[in-house]
Motif scaffolding. Structure first.
Motif, mmCIF file in Angstrom:
data_model
loop_
_atom_site.group_PDB
_atom_site.id
_atom_site.type_symbol
_atom_site.label_atom_id
_atom_site.label_comp_id
_atom_site.label_asym_id
_atom_site.label_seq_id
_atom_site.Cartn_x
_atom_site.Cartn_y
_atom_site.Cartn_z
ATOM 1 N N ILE A 158 -28.637 3.860 -30.133
ATOM 2 C CA ILE A 158 -29.948 3.460 -30.034
ATOM 3 C C ILE A 158 -30.536 3.732 -29.219
ATOM 4 O O ILE A 158 -32.054 4.173 -29.035
ATOM 5 N N ILE A 159 -30.209 4.315 -27.719
ATOM 6 C CA ILE A 159 -30.917 4.858 -26.735
ATOM 7 C C ILE A 159 -31.371 6.257 -26.885
ATOM 8 O O ILE A 159 -32.761 6.583 -26.779
ATOM 9 N N GLU A 160 -30.664 6.868 -27.783
ATOM 10 C CA GLU A 160 -31.276 8.364 -28.388
ATOM 11 C C GLU A 160 -32.052 8.465 -29.326
ATOM 12 O O GLU A 160 -33.143 8.822 -29.253
ATOM 13 N N GLU A 161 -31.965 7.152 -30.253
ATOM 14 C CA GLU A 161 -32.656 7.057 -31.453
ATOM 15 C C GLU A 161 -33.938 6.645 -30.945
ATOM 16 O O GLU A 161 -35.037 7.043 -31.361
ATOM 17 N N VAL A 162 -34.199 5.569 -30.045
ATOM 18 C CA VAL A 162 -35.621 5.054 -29.626
ATOM 19 C C VAL A 162 -36.278 6.258 -28.557
ATOM 20 O O VAL A 162 -37.633 6.168 -28.634
ATOM 21 N N ASN A 163 -35.486 6.935 -27.762
ATOM 22 C CA ASN A 163 -35.974 7.986 -26.912
ATOM 23 C C ASN A 163 -36.792 7.042 -25.792
ATOM 24 O O ASN A 163 -37.974 7.388 -25.742
ATOM 25 N N PHE A 164 -36.167 6.402 -25.210
ATOM 26 C CA PHE A 164 -36.668 5.544 -24.025
ATOM 27 C C PHE A 164 -37.222 6.162 -23.090
ATOM 28 O O PHE A 164 -36.570 7.429 -22.525
ATOM 29 N N LEU A 165 -38.273 5.965 -22.285
ATOM 30 C CA LEU A 165 -38.387 6.337 -21.054
ATOM 31 C C LEU A 165 -37.839 6.064 -19.889
ATOM 32 O O LEU A 165 -37.566 6.672 -19.085
ATOM 33 N N LYS A 166 -37.237 4.819 -19.883
ATOM 34 C CA LYS A 166 -36.529 4.448 -18.660
ATOM 35 C C LYS A 166 -35.664 3.318 -19.455
ATOM 36 O O LYS A 166 -36.234 2.303 -20.133
ATOM 37 N N VAL A 167 -34.095 2.999 -19.038
ATOM 38 C CA VAL A 167 -33.625 2.191 -19.238
ATOM 39 C C VAL A 167 -32.953 1.474 -18.169
ATOM 40 O O VAL A 167 -32.369 2.153 -17.107
ATOM 41 N N HIS A 168 -33.042 0.103 -17.866
ATOM 42 C CA HIS A 168 -32.294 -0.494 -16.708
ATOM 43 C C HIS A 168 -30.951 -1.189 -17.235
ATOM 44 O O HIS A 168 -31.010 -1.836 -18.324
ATOM 45 N N VAL A 169 -29.861 -0.814 -16.756
ATOM 46 C CA VAL A 169 -28.589 -1.252 -17.255
ATOM 47 C C VAL A 169 -27.836 -2.021 -16.066
ATOM 48 O O VAL A 169 -27.778 -1.922 -14.952
ATOM 49 N N PHE A 170 -27.430 -3.323 -16.852
ATOM 50 C CA PHE A 170 -26.690 -4.143 -16.287
ATOM 51 C C PHE A 170 -25.428 -4.560 -16.624
ATOM 52 O O PHE A 170 -25.298 -4.644 -17.783
ATOM 53 N N ARG A 171 -24.610 -4.739 -15.738
ATOM 54 C CA ARG A 171 -23.210 -5.330 -16.079
ATOM 55 C C ARG A 171 -23.085 -6.930 -16.390
ATOM 56 O O ARG A 171 -23.846 -7.527 -15.526
ATOM 57 N N PHE A 172 -22.669 -7.268 -17.569
ATOM 58 C CA PHE A 172 -22.530 -8.713 -17.876
ATOM 59 C C PHE A 172 -21.848 -9.341 -16.663
ATOM 60 O O PHE A 172 -20.801 -8.964 -16.092
ATOM 61 N N SER A 173 -22.637 -10.396 -16.117
ATOM 62 C CA SER A 173 -22.211 -11.209 -15.025
ATOM 63 C C SER A 173 -22.302 -12.885 -15.603
ATOM 64 O O SER A 173 -23.339 -13.301 -16.034
ATOM 65 N N LYS A 174 -21.174 -13.509 -15.238
ATOM 66 C CA LYS A 174 -20.926 -14.826 -15.730
ATOM 67 C C LYS A 174 -21.796 -15.713 -14.860
ATOM 68 O O LYS A 174 -21.665 -15.795 -13.623
ATOM 69 N N ARG A 175 -22.956 -16.470 -15.377
ATOM 70 C CA ARG A 175 -23.781 -17.370 -14.767
ATOM 71 C C ARG A 175 -23.345 -18.538 -15.026
ATOM 72 O O ARG A 175 -23.438 -19.051 -16.041
ATOM 73 N N PRO A 176 -23.157 -19.288 -14.064
ATOM 74 C CA PRO A 176 -23.129 -20.709 -13.995
ATOM 75 C C PRO A 176 -23.762 -21.546 -14.911
ATOM 76 O O PRO A 176 -25.164 -21.321 -14.563
#
Length: 424
Positions: A307-325
């Motif tokens: 979907i990154i390729e399909e939408v052709n985003f200008l910019k993507v912020h990637v976060f690794r999942f973090s368990k939040r209390p």
């Protein structure tokens, strides 16, 4: 001699806006941003990730070591949800999100100064932490979503509190009169603006369009399910609304989106993108992605890459999942190994770089309206209506029409940030 206050900001644009607003309420003090020596420090906190909290604690210890006799106030989302942890750390005052409006009272208490005059219940600004060109304007607080991973909604609440239209217009007009040419409307989820006031974001934008001047509006993050017809029609008919949206995605897999409790499917997201690009084929999108969400499969990951390729985003912020209390996702089964999260995040970021390059290559030879934000000895720097960064030879001011002639980068490798070299 006036007492000195230094404000440090963690997290989102809303926090940046609120830091500026707090600074303006402390008119009896000499206020600066991110200075390491002061009589009192305000740490405007974030709780989105455990890393944001760790960085705040690290900064706290460093500032206390450099200024053993100074006072430290921690404000915001982290302090709203973990006040005892911050008091144990040694904070002199821990205040929540809503108490930012009374910051003068808390600072005066710590520095043994008179309380001063109490301000209004809504934070407002007359200038910007960003400089003299772009300003943030907070229009709402709270979110109606119940995303299973989100700790911010626990801190900010599920009740929408919208700033009244007339107050937004006065604040906006004041910024324009002081020379700001771009105003970024921000909040926790601005798509829900007006839910409590029997109005909407589209109606607010329509009112702001009436304000005279040479200016542009850029919108903060919204969700695809809030992009209704009236909103898109307004964008189509406006020359002063940026043709760029930060449209939250989080995952390219419907199964993961359901587990996240997002309010849309992948196909609905893509329809929102298609509708915007039917208005303007160059319409730019930036987004956030969470990788390694509980039970995310290799196939789910591949769907997100596609979907990154399909939408052709200008910019993507990637976060690794973090368990939040306190969040549902923290207790889910199928937690992903940290090594897998790391490798998936690398793949997503590499695809994001390719997407950015692909989008920008399509803009070569096109004209854009660039707002110059700063100049150095050789060129002027600014962003256009699509949030494309430009460098233009010579010194310029305000809005200029510029043609993109090539892509360039300051660095090589994964940290490279492409920009456009343009001519007037």
């Amino acid at each position: 001699m006036r007492k000195t206050v230094s404000i440090y900001t963690f997290g989102c644009k809303m926090n940046q806006y609120e830091s500026q607003a707090m600074a303006e309420r402390l008119e009896d003090y000499e206020v600066s941003f991110s200075k390491e020596h002061a009589d009192l420090f305000i740490l405007n906190s974030c709780t989105v990730t455990s890393e944001a909290e760790r960085k705040l604690r690290q900064l706290f210890r460093r500032l206390k070591g450099l200024n053993p006799n100074s006072k430290i106030i921690v404000a915001g989302c982290y302090s709203e949800l973990s006040p005892n942890q911050l008091r144990k750390l040694g904070a002199d005052e821990v205040i929540g999100v809503k108490e930012k409006t009374a910051i003068h009272r808390f600072v005066s208490k710590q520095l043994n100064r008179p309380d001063g005059v109490e301000k209004g219940s809504f934070l407002t600004v007359t200038s910007s932490i960003e400089g003299r060109t772009r300003a943030f304007l907070g229009i709402e607080d709270g979110c109606l979503n119940h995303c299973s991973y989100c700790r911010i909604r626990l801190a900010r609440g599920n009740k929408i509190i919208s700033k009244p239209v007339d107050l937004v217009k006065r604040e906006f007009s004041g910024l324009v009169e002081r020379g700001y040419r771009e105003v970024v409307l921000t909040g926790i989820n601005i798509g829900y603006y007006g839910f409590d006031l029997d109005t909407s974001l589209a109606e607010l934008l329509y009112e702001l369009e009436k304000i005279r001047g040479d200016w542009r509006i850029r919108l903060g993050s919204i969700d695809p399910d809030t992009m209704n017809e009236s909103f898109l029609e307004l964008i189509a008919n406006s020359s002063r609304l940026a043709r760029h949206l930060h449209l939250s995605l989080q995952s390219g897999s419907d199964a993961v989106l359901r587990s996240m409790r997002r309010n849309y499917t992948v196909s609905e997201y893509l329809r929102a993108v298609e509708r915007a690009r039917s208005i303007d084929s160059r319409f730019a999108f930036t987004t956030d992605l969470i990788t390694g969400f509980p039970e995310e499969s290799d196939d789910d990951h591949r769907r997100t890459l596609r979907i990154i390729e399909e939408v052709n985003f200008l910019k993507v912020h990637v976060f690794r999942f973090s368990k939040r209390p306190g969040t549902e996702a923290a207790e889910m089964t199928g937690q992903i190994d940290s090594g897998v999260k790391k490798s998936r995040s690398v793949e997503l970021m590499e695809e994001a770089v390719r997407s950015r390059e692909s989008y920008l290559e399509k803009q070569i030879g096109r004209m854009n309206r660039v707002l110059i934000e700063r100049s150095d000895s050789f060129c002027s720097h600014g962003f256009d209506e699509y949030y494309i960064p430009h460098r233009i030879a010579g010194k310029h001011e305000g809005f200029v029409d510029a043609k993109i002639i090539e892509l360039q980068s300051d660095e090589e490798g994964s940290d490279a940030e492409l920009y456009c070299r343009s001519v007037v």
